[in-house]
Write a protein that holds these residues in place. Structure first.
Motif, mmCIF file in Angstrom:
data_model
loop_
_atom_site.group_PDB
_atom_site.id
_atom_site.type_symbol
_atom_site.label_atom_id
_atom_site.label_comp_id
_atom_site.label_asym_id
_atom_site.label_seq_id
_atom_site.Cartn_x
_atom_site.Cartn_y
_atom_site.Cartn_z
ATOM 1 N N GLY A 1 -3.995 -11.709 7.627
ATOM 2 C CA GLY A 1 -5.441 -11.566 7.649
ATOM 3 C C GLY A 1 -5.998 -11.538 6.239
ATOM 4 N N ASN A 2 -6.825 -10.516 5.960
ATOM 5 C CA ASN A 2 -7.405 -10.387 4.617
ATOM 6 C C ASN A 2 -6.647 -9.357 3.770
ATOM 7 N N LEU A 3 -5.395 -9.109 4.155
ATOM 8 C CA LEU A 3 -4.540 -8.200 3.391
ATOM 9 C C LEU A 3 -3.528 -9.005 2.584
ATOM 10 N N LYS A 4 -3.353 -8.620 1.335
ATOM 11 C CA LYS A 4 -2.421 -9.309 0.433
ATOM 12 C C LYS A 4 -1.515 -8.291 -0.237
ATOM 13 N N MET A 5 -0.222 -8.596 -0.277
ATOM 14 C CA MET A 5 0.750 -7.743 -0.948
ATOM 15 C C MET A 5 1.409 -8.538 -2.065
ATOM 16 N N ASP A 6 1.350 -8.017 -3.276
ATOM 17 C CA ASP A 6 2.012 -8.620 -4.429
ATOM 18 C C ASP A 6 3.325 -7.879 -4.666
ATOM 19 N N LEU A 7 4.447 -8.570 -4.459
ATOM 20 C CA LEU A 7 5.751 -7.928 -4.521
ATOM 21 C C LEU A 7 6.192 -7.638 -5.951
ATOM 22 N N THR A 8 5.671 -8.384 -6.916
ATOM 23 C CA THR A 8 6.069 -8.156 -8.307
ATOM 24 C C THR A 8 5.282 -7.016 -8.937
ATOM 25 N N LYS B 1 1.485 -4.033 -5.569
ATOM 26 C CA LYS B 1 0.100 -3.707 -5.256
ATOM 27 C C LYS B 1 -0.309 -4.363 -3.943
ATOM 28 N N VAL B 2 -1.265 -3.713 -3.274
ATOM 29 C CA VAL B 2 -1.775 -4.207 -1.992
ATOM 30 C C VAL B 2 -3.294 -4.183 -2.028
ATOM 31 N N TRP B 3 -3.896 -5.262 -1.533
ATOM 32 C CA TRP B 3 -5.347 -5.344 -1.457
ATOM 33 C C TRP B 3 -5.766 -5.691 -0.034
ATOM 34 N N ARG B 4 -6.915 -5.200 0.371
ATOM 35 C CA ARG B 4 -7.542 -5.662 1.595
ATOM 36 C C ARG B 4 -9.009 -5.937 1.297
ATOM 37 N N ASN B 5 -9.457 -7.144 1.662
ATOM 38 C CA ASN B 5 -10.802 -7.585 1.271
ATOM 39 C C ASN B 5 -10.985 -7.458 -0.243
ATOM 40 N N LEU C 1 -9.956 -5.272 -2.187
ATOM 41 C CA LEU C 1 -10.027 -3.887 -2.653
ATOM 42 C C LEU C 1 -8.614 -3.313 -2.732
ATOM 43 N N LEU C 2 -8.276 -2.748 -3.867
ATOM 44 C CA LEU C 2 -6.936 -2.210 -4.072
ATOM 45 C C LEU C 2 -6.701 -0.988 -3.193
ATOM 46 N N ILE C 3 -5.530 -0.940 -2.552
ATOM 47 C CA ILE C 3 -5.133 0.187 -1.706
ATOM 48 C C ILE C 3 -3.984 0.914 -2.388
ATOM 49 N N GLU C 4 -4.135 2.205 -2.592
ATOM 50 C CA GLU C 4 -3.087 3.003 -3.233
ATOM 51 C C GLU C 4 -2.034 3.406 -2.199
ATOM 52 N N LEU C 5 -0.801 2.976 -2.423
ATOM 53 C CA LEU C 5 0.296 3.310 -1.518
ATOM 54 C C LEU C 5 1.431 3.959 -2.305
ATOM 55 N N SER C 6 2.121 4.878 -1.632
ATOM 56 C CA SER C 6 3.333 5.444 -2.226
ATOM 57 C C SER C 6 4.448 4.402 -2.151
ATOM 58 N N LYS C 7 5.573 4.678 -2.805
ATOM 59 C CA LYS C 7 6.691 3.742 -2.787
ATOM 60 C C LYS C 7 7.205 3.515 -1.365
ATOM 61 N N GLU D 1 5.495 3.966 1.460
ATOM 62 C CA GLU D 1 4.464 3.258 2.217
ATOM 63 C C GLU D 1 4.488 1.768 1.885
ATOM 64 N N PHE D 2 4.709 1.457 0.615
ATOM 65 C CA PHE D 2 4.815 0.060 0.205
ATOM 66 C C PHE D 2 6.026 -0.595 0.879
ATOM 67 N N SER D 3 7.147 0.110 0.885
ATOM 68 C CA SER D 3 8.363 -0.431 1.515
ATOM 69 C C SER D 3 8.168 -0.618 3.012
ATOM 70 N N LEU D 4 7.503 0.329 3.650
ATOM 71 C CA LEU D 4 7.251 0.243 5.085
ATOM 72 C C LEU D 4 6.350 -0.951 5.393
ATOM 73 N N LEU D 5 5.283 -1.098 4.613
ATOM 74 C CA LEU D 5 4.370 -2.215 4.840
ATOM 75 C C LEU D 5 5.068 -3.546 4.575
ATOM 76 N N ARG D 6 5.875 -3.606 3.544
ATOM 77 C CA ARG D 6 6.612 -4.837 3.238
ATOM 78 C C ARG D 6 7.520 -5.212 4.410
ATOM 79 N N PHE D 7 8.237 -4.237 4.948
ATOM 80 C CA PHE D 7 9.129 -4.504 6.078
ATOM 81 C C PHE D 7 8.334 -5.027 7.278
ATOM 82 N N MET D 8 7.188 -4.432 7.535
ATOM 83 C CA MET D 8 6.371 -4.868 8.672
ATOM 84 C C MET D 8 5.820 -6.280 8.443
ATOM 85 N N LEU D 9 5.409 -6.566 7.209
ATOM 86 C CA LEU D 9 4.872 -7.898 6.915
ATOM 87 C C LEU D 9 5.938 -8.985 7.023
#
Length: 223
Positions: free
Chosen positions: A129-136, A139-143, A145-151, A153-161
């Motif tokens: 959708g309008n969510l983007k994850m930069d693996l390098t 960082k994660v953005w939606r629309n 806008l930067l979203i602050e995630l813990s390490k 949370e980032f790993s969990l979101l990456r696995f789901m994506l």
């Protein structure tokens, strides 16, 4: 790599599927735009070849809807060959535009070029959708806008994506994100998913993280 073709002219559709399959791609075709959109929401494709003039919904409208939930490369393949048509297609978010009648060799070259470019971007970024994850940059953005995630949370979101549109069990999450290779009676995974969902989906009409009752979770665009 799987390529979806939305084309209502049977002869062209059959020619494209046969040619792309012989060129080493997994190609499939539908003849209605709405059917194509359903397939795009439920399956992962590497590229879309799209006609403009279709029986139920035109290609312009399909692309507008598609760009709400996917950045898949799109090539317009259409008899509408005026300059204004080309400009409109590219402004709506198409990656390329080829007019009929066309050369299959040229189409194949454009497909290869787009897929090489897409592969380069996919190595470092994940989208839904309008969510983007930069693996390098981690960082994660939606629309935008930067979203602050813990390490975690980032790993969990990456696995789901990496498993978009798939049901992900709690045991899979525990194993892949927390290295716990056994069932646990605690609800820390549910808590973690709820916390991630609040950061990702709160304030957005289009929800991405969904609970599949009795089974686990799924990240998907549900229009």
């Amino acid at each position: 790599m799987c390529i979806l073709i939305i084309e209502d002219e049977m002869k062209i559709a059959s020619y494209l599927v046969k040619g792309l399959n012989e060129s080493g791609y997994d190609a499939e075709c539908v003849h209605l735009g709405l059917e194509g959109l359903e397939k795009l929401k439920m399956n992962q494709y590497s590229l879309l070849i799209l006609d403009v003039m279709l029986p139920d919904i035109d290609g312009w409208s399909i692309l507008k809807i598609l760009r709400q939930f996917s950045k898949i490369p799109v090539i317009f393949l259409t008899a509408k060959d005026q300059i204004l048509d080309r400009v409109k297609g590219l402004e709506l978010g198409a990656d390329d535009y080829l007019a009929k009648p066309f050369s299959y060799v040229e189409l194949l070259a454009r497909i290869k070029s787009l897929l090489r470019r897409q592969q380069y971007f996919q190595e470092n970024e994940l989208f839904i959708g309008n969510l983007k994850m930069d693996l390098t940059q981690h960082k994660v953005w939606r629309n935008n806008l930067l979203i602050e995630l813990s390490k975690k949370e980032f790993s969990l979101l990456r696995f789901m994506l990496l498993h978009q549109n798939e049901i992900i069990t709690r045991r899979q999450i525990g194993s892949e994100v927390w290295n716990i290779n056994f069932d646990t009676d605690t609800n820390f995974i549910d808590v973690a998913v709820r916390r991630l969902r609040s950061k990702i989906d709160e304030g957005h009409d289009l929800k991405l993280i969904h609970t599949v009752r009795g089974l686990g979770y799924k990240i998907m665009v549900n229009l």
